[in-house]
Enzyme design. Structure first.
Site, PDB file in Angstrom:
ATOM      1  N   ASP A  88       6.677  -2.537  -7.053  1.00 36.49           N
ATOM      2  CA  ASP A  88       6.103  -1.468  -6.222  1.00 36.49           C
ATOM      3  C   ASP A  88       4.577  -1.396  -6.315  1.00 36.49           C
ATOM      4  O   ASP A  88       3.965  -0.506  -5.725  1.00 36.49           O
ATOM      5  CB  ASP A  88       6.682  -0.099  -6.645  1.00 36.49           C
ATOM      6  N   ARG A 113       7.688   2.274 -12.818  1.00 36.23           N
ATOM      7  CA  ARG A 113       6.315   2.162 -12.294  1.00 36.23           C
ATOM      8  C   ARG A 113       5.247   2.557 -13.311  1.00 36.23           C
ATOM      9  O   ARG A 113       4.053   2.388 -13.043  1.00 36.23           O
ATOM     10  CB  ARG A 113       6.150   3.019 -11.013  1.00 36.23           C
ATOM     11  N   ARG A 159       7.459  14.240  -6.954  1.00 38.19           N
ATOM     12  CA  ARG A 159       6.776  13.333  -7.876  1.00 38.19           C
ATOM     13  C   ARG A 159       5.662  14.060  -8.653  1.00 38.19           C
ATOM     14  O   ARG A 159       5.761  14.268  -9.843  1.00 38.19           O
ATOM     15  CB  ARG A 159       6.204  12.131  -7.122  1.00 38.19           C
ATOM     16  N   HIS A 188       6.571  11.862  -1.006  1.00 42.25           N
ATOM     17  CA  HIS A 188       5.133  11.915  -1.300  1.00 42.25           C
ATOM     18  C   HIS A 188       4.456  12.630  -0.130  1.00 42.25           C
ATOM     19  O   HIS A 188       4.877  12.467   1.024  1.00 42.25           O
ATOM     20  CB  HIS A 188       4.532  10.505  -1.347  1.00 42.25           C
ATOM     21  N   CYS A 282       0.504   3.952   2.064  1.00 46.20           N
ATOM     22  CA  CYS A 282       0.980   3.620   0.713  1.00 46.20           C
ATOM     23  C   CYS A 282       0.313   2.358   0.181  1.00 46.20           C
ATOM     24  O   CYS A 282       0.128   2.221  -1.024  1.00 46.20           O
ATOM     25  CB  CYS A 282       2.488   3.394   0.716  1.00 46.20           C
TER      26      CYS A 282
END
Ligand code: ARG
Length: 289
Positions: A88, A113, A159, A188, A282
């Protein structure tokens, strides 16, 4: 709902950095990560299905078009070295937030992550940004912190923690407006809201709590409102230089709305990266130095 500002809410106009008129393109500095190791091997958002095949070469080819698009618009693209085993890492926006030359590296929610935080921190440091910190509170960088003029809009709910909103306010010395996300597909802030210029945002109201909708209407009465169809192809995951707005070619209504408002939408196809739950924004971290 969380409001971390007790004073009357400021109007975005009062916070605009410059007096330029909307529609003027400003050259940007972007950090990106080539998706050489991109894959979907785990699922940490509803878009990810590890049983579906991913074409890494196609992801790289689509990403190269995005990078070339930025360069053709006169933006500077810098690269961070992709790390094997961090599939990612291509979603550079999550690596941190850079505002006024200060950099706050992310502190990721999921173990898969977490090592990315140190990699982005090291890049900020080597790039000469000062000061740089590794955030103490859980946050996923520009995935949940979007700069609009001098304001920082901050997402929470899936998140980034509200504690991180406080940390960002103290570190950057900037007004931070907390917004609560309520739909897991839009986990997000940058999947549900796009900063178009210093006074203009586009957003999908159903991704936010009722109170956050009230705040957004108050701050941005002229916002561009995206349809469900736009949001469901991650059309709001867009990058704007104040005039050119790079976003998925599939968000057709949003392209129209942007054009009506005098912006120049530029469509790109990032279908492989959508399998990880991300699109244009992103893949792009803005270095505001
Ligand atoms: N698979 C990644 C995750 O779930 C996608 C991140 C998308 N990035 C973004 N800025 N919305 O963390």
């Amino acid at each position: 709902m969380t409001i971390t500002t007790r004073a009357p809410l400021p109007s975005p106009a009062e916070h605009a950095v410059s007096s330029r008129t909307a529609g003027e393109a400003i050259p940007r500095r972007f950090l990106m990560c080539r998706p050489e190791h991109f894959d979907v091997t785990y699922a940490i958002n509803p878009w990810m299905d590890p049983t579906k095949p991913v074409d890494t070469d196609l992801a790289v080819a689509q990403w190269e078009v995005l990078r070339a698009t930025y360069e053709s618009l006169g933006h500077r693209v810098e690269l961070i070295q992709p790390v094997e085993g961090l599939p990612d890492m291509v979603y550079a926006a999550n690596g941190g937030v850079v505002y006024d030359g200060k950099a706050m590296a992310a502190s990721f929610t999921f173990a898969e992550r977490q090592p990315e935080g140190a990699a982005y921190h090291a890049w900020f440091d080597e790039a000469g940004l000062r000061p740089t910190i590794q955030a103490a509170a859980q946050n996923e960088g520009e995935g949940d912190f979007l700069v609009v003029g001098r304001l920082i809009l901050a997402g929470t709910g899936f998140r980034t923690s509200v504690a991180a909103h406080h940390e960002a306010r103290e570190f950057f010395g900037a007004p931070v407006i907390s917004l609560e996300l309520v739909d897991p597909r839009f986990y997000h802030l940058d999947t549900a809201l796009a900063a178009i210029d210093d006074q203009t945002i586009a957003y999908y109201p159903l991704a936010f709590s009722a109170a956050s909708n009230a705040i957004l209407r108050q701050l941005f009465p002229d916002a561009i409102v995206a349809t469900a169809a736009d949001a469901e192809v991650l059309g709001l995951n867009a990058v704007s230089d104040g005039y050119n707005v790079v976003l998925t070619d599939k968000a057709v209504h949003l392209h129209e709305r942007l054009r009506e408002r005098g912006f120049n939408p530029i469509g790109v196809d990032l279908s492989e990266l959508l399998k990880g739950g991300g699109s244009v924004k992103c893949c792009t971290l803005e270095v505001r130095a």
